[in-house]
Design a protein around this motif. Structure first.
Motif, PDB file in Angstrom:
ATOM      1  N   ASP A   1      31.408 -62.734  -2.739  1.00 15.82           N
ATOM      2  CA  ASP A   1      31.930 -63.620  -3.771  1.00 15.82           C
ATOM      3  C   ASP A   1      30.793 -64.163  -4.634  1.00 15.82           C
ATOM      4  OD1 ASP A   1      34.422 -63.246  -2.760  1.00 15.82           O
ATOM      5  OD2 ASP A   1      34.465 -65.106  -1.620  1.00 15.82           O
ATOM      6  N   THR A   2      31.159 -64.632  -5.831  1.00 17.60           N
ATOM      7  CA  THR A   2      30.195 -65.307  -6.690  1.00 17.60           C
ATOM      8  C   THR A   2      29.692 -66.562  -5.989  1.00 17.60           C
ATOM      9  OG1 THR A   2      31.202 -64.480  -8.717  1.00 17.60           O
ATOM     10  CG2 THR A   2      29.950 -66.519  -8.887  1.00 17.60           C
ATOM     11  N   LYS A   3      28.373 -66.779  -6.025  1.00 18.67           N
ATOM     12  CA  LYS A   3      27.781 -67.913  -5.321  1.00 18.67           C
ATOM     13  C   LYS A   3      27.796 -69.197  -6.140  1.00 18.67           C
ATOM     14  CE  LYS A   3      24.608 -65.228  -2.427  1.00 18.67           C
ATOM     15  NZ  LYS A   3      23.171 -65.034  -2.061  1.00 18.67           N
TER      16      LYS A   3
ATOM     17  N   ALA B   1      28.619 -66.962 -12.282  1.00 18.37           N
ATOM     18  CA  ALA B   1      29.601 -66.748 -13.351  1.00 18.37           C
ATOM     19  C   ALA B   1      29.568 -67.937 -14.296  1.00 18.37           C
ATOM     20  CB  ALA B   1      31.008 -66.587 -12.774  1.00 18.37           C
TER      21      ALA B   1
ATOM     22  N   SER C   1      33.893 -61.072  -8.737  1.00 19.72           N
ATOM     23  CA  SER C   1      32.802 -60.274  -8.182  1.00 19.72           C
ATOM     24  C   SER C   1      31.548 -60.451  -9.026  1.00 19.72           C
ATOM     25  CB  SER C   1      33.192 -58.793  -8.151  1.00 19.72           C
ATOM     26  OG  SER C   1      34.318 -58.597  -7.331  1.00 19.72           O
ATOM     27  N   PRO C   2      30.433 -60.795  -8.394  1.00 20.23           N
ATOM     28  CA  PRO C   2      29.187 -60.917  -9.136  1.00 20.23           C
ATOM     29  C   PRO C   2      28.675 -59.553  -9.558  1.00 20.23           C
ATOM     30  CG  PRO C   2      28.758 -61.136  -6.798  1.00 20.23           C
ATOM     31  CD  PRO C   2      30.252 -61.049  -6.954  1.00 20.23           C
TER      32      PRO C   2
ATOM     33  N   CYS D   1      24.648 -62.765 -16.356  1.00 21.40           N
ATOM     34  CA  CYS D   1      25.669 -63.497 -15.612  1.00 21.40           C
ATOM     35  C   CYS D   1      27.032 -62.835 -15.792  1.00 21.40           C
ATOM     36  CB  CYS D   1      25.768 -64.934 -16.108  1.00 21.40           C
ATOM     37  SG  CYS D   1      24.300 -65.940 -15.873  1.00 21.40           S
ATOM     38  N   THR D   2      27.909 -63.026 -14.834  1.00 18.64           N
ATOM     39  CA  THR D   2      29.314 -62.696 -15.033  1.00 18.64           C
ATOM     40  C   THR D   2      29.875 -63.714 -16.019  1.00 18.64           C
ATOM     41  OG1 THR D   2      29.516 -61.875 -12.776  1.00 18.64           O
ATOM     42  CG2 THR D   2      31.564 -62.470 -13.904  1.00 18.64           C
TER      43      THR D   2
ATOM     44  N   CYS E   1      22.693 -62.719 -11.666  1.00 21.44           N
ATOM     45  CA  CYS E   1      23.702 -61.817 -11.115  1.00 21.44           C
ATOM     46  C   CYS E   1      24.586 -62.482 -10.064  1.00 21.44           C
ATOM     47  CB  CYS E   1      23.052 -60.566 -10.547  1.00 21.44           C
ATOM     48  SG  CYS E   1      21.896 -60.890  -9.189  1.00 21.44           S
ATOM     49  N   GLU E   2      24.196 -63.663  -9.593  1.00 23.79           N
ATOM     50  CA  GLU E   2      24.974 -64.369  -8.573  1.00 23.79           C
ATOM     51  C   GLU E   2      25.916 -65.412  -9.159  1.00 23.79           C
ATOM     52  OE1 GLU E   2      22.037 -64.682  -4.786  1.00 23.79           O
ATOM     53  OE2 GLU E   2      21.375 -65.808  -6.563  1.00 23.79           O
TER      54      GLU E   2
ATOM     55  N   TYR F   1      28.883 -71.199 -10.185  1.00 23.39           N
ATOM     56  CA  TYR F   1      29.567 -71.223 -11.473  1.00 23.39           C
ATOM     57  C   TYR F   1      28.870 -72.224 -12.388  1.00 23.39           C
ATOM     58  CZ  TYR F   1      33.569 -68.747  -9.416  1.00 23.39           C
ATOM     59  OH  TYR F   1      34.374 -67.819  -8.813  1.00 23.39           O
TER      60      TYR F   1
END
Length: 238
Positions: free
Chosen positions: A2-4, A182, A236-237, A200-201, A179-180, A6
């Motif tokens: 999961d994304t770590k 969003a 998803s990252p 970033c996402t 990359c981790e 936000y």
């Protein structure tokens, strides 16, 4: 995985649910019967925002209500000076619009806070905002401050979105790689594009924009219409 983390935008995202502030204020003008053309209003809105960016009118201890009061009062002053306001608007007070907008914002923020509290159980939350130097006061006013690990405000760091360096500062404060993380925001120009450049996402909260020709195609990794969608599935990252 999961994304770590936000990174959220504040203005136009957490406070208006994706509605551009120019549009939000214009609709308040419409509701209260302020007889001025939209082109004249847009001119006033832009000129006031530029002035607030140049001058230290908003003090660090100003609440959101006080900030709105200053902005609307300056807009009315500009419209009167340019003779854009008809005489029959004389009985309309900007304070009535301020109270209207504040109640709407307070409801939006309560909704945002519920989503943030839930999201914060599994991820680190941060805030990046172009604001006037009083964001800390505003976050405490709305009981949002405890939800964020870090807050990066343009007036405090000397950088403004869309400069991607302001997001780099937030990533550094979070102790995470791009990359981790969003990034969630309502503006393609200020939020999505610079965050995308960093890797970033990107999640575009698509609401009523200042212009109607914006499209996230090929720019945002995901498009949502309500922040609750962040809770419905994993991001998803990269």
């Amino acid at each position: 995985m999961d994304t770590k983390g936000y990174i959220f935008d504040f203005g136009g995202t957490l406070d208006t649910a994706g509605v551009h502030w120019g549009k939000a204020v214009w609709h308040a003008y419409e509701r209260h019967g302020v007889n001025v053309g939209e082109a004249a209003f847009r001119e006033a809105y832009v000129q006031v925002e530029r002035r607030l960016g140049r001058e230290d009118i908003i003090r660090p201890d100003f609440t959101f209500f006080q900030t709105l009061d200053v902005k609307l009062s300056l807009q009315f002053d500009y419209l009167k000076e340019k003779k854009y306001l008809c005489t029959r608007n004389a009985e309309i007070s900007p304070r009535a619009l301020v109270e209207d907008l504040y109640q709407w914002v307070a409801a939006n923020v309560r909704h945002s806070a519920d989503v943030l509290a839930e999201l914060g159980k599994k991820a680190t939350l941060a805030l990046v905002s172009n604001f006037y130097g009083n964001l800390e006061t505003v976050l405490h006013e709305f009981a949002l401050a405890p939800l964020f690990q870090s807050v990066t405000e343009s007036a405090q760091v000397g950088l403004r979105k869309p400069d991607s360096r302001i997001f780099s500062l937030a990533l550094e404060a979070m102790g995470m790689e791009a990359c981790e993380v969003a990034v969630v925001g309502d503006s393609l120009k200020n939020d999505i594009r610079p965050a995308h450049e960093l890797g970033c996402t990107t999640i575009w909260l698509k609401g009523e924009g200042w212009n109607d020709d914006e499209t996230a195609e090929g720019q945002a990794d995901r498009v949502i219409s309500d922040l609750t969608e962040l809770l419905s599935c994993n991001i998803s990252p990269k």
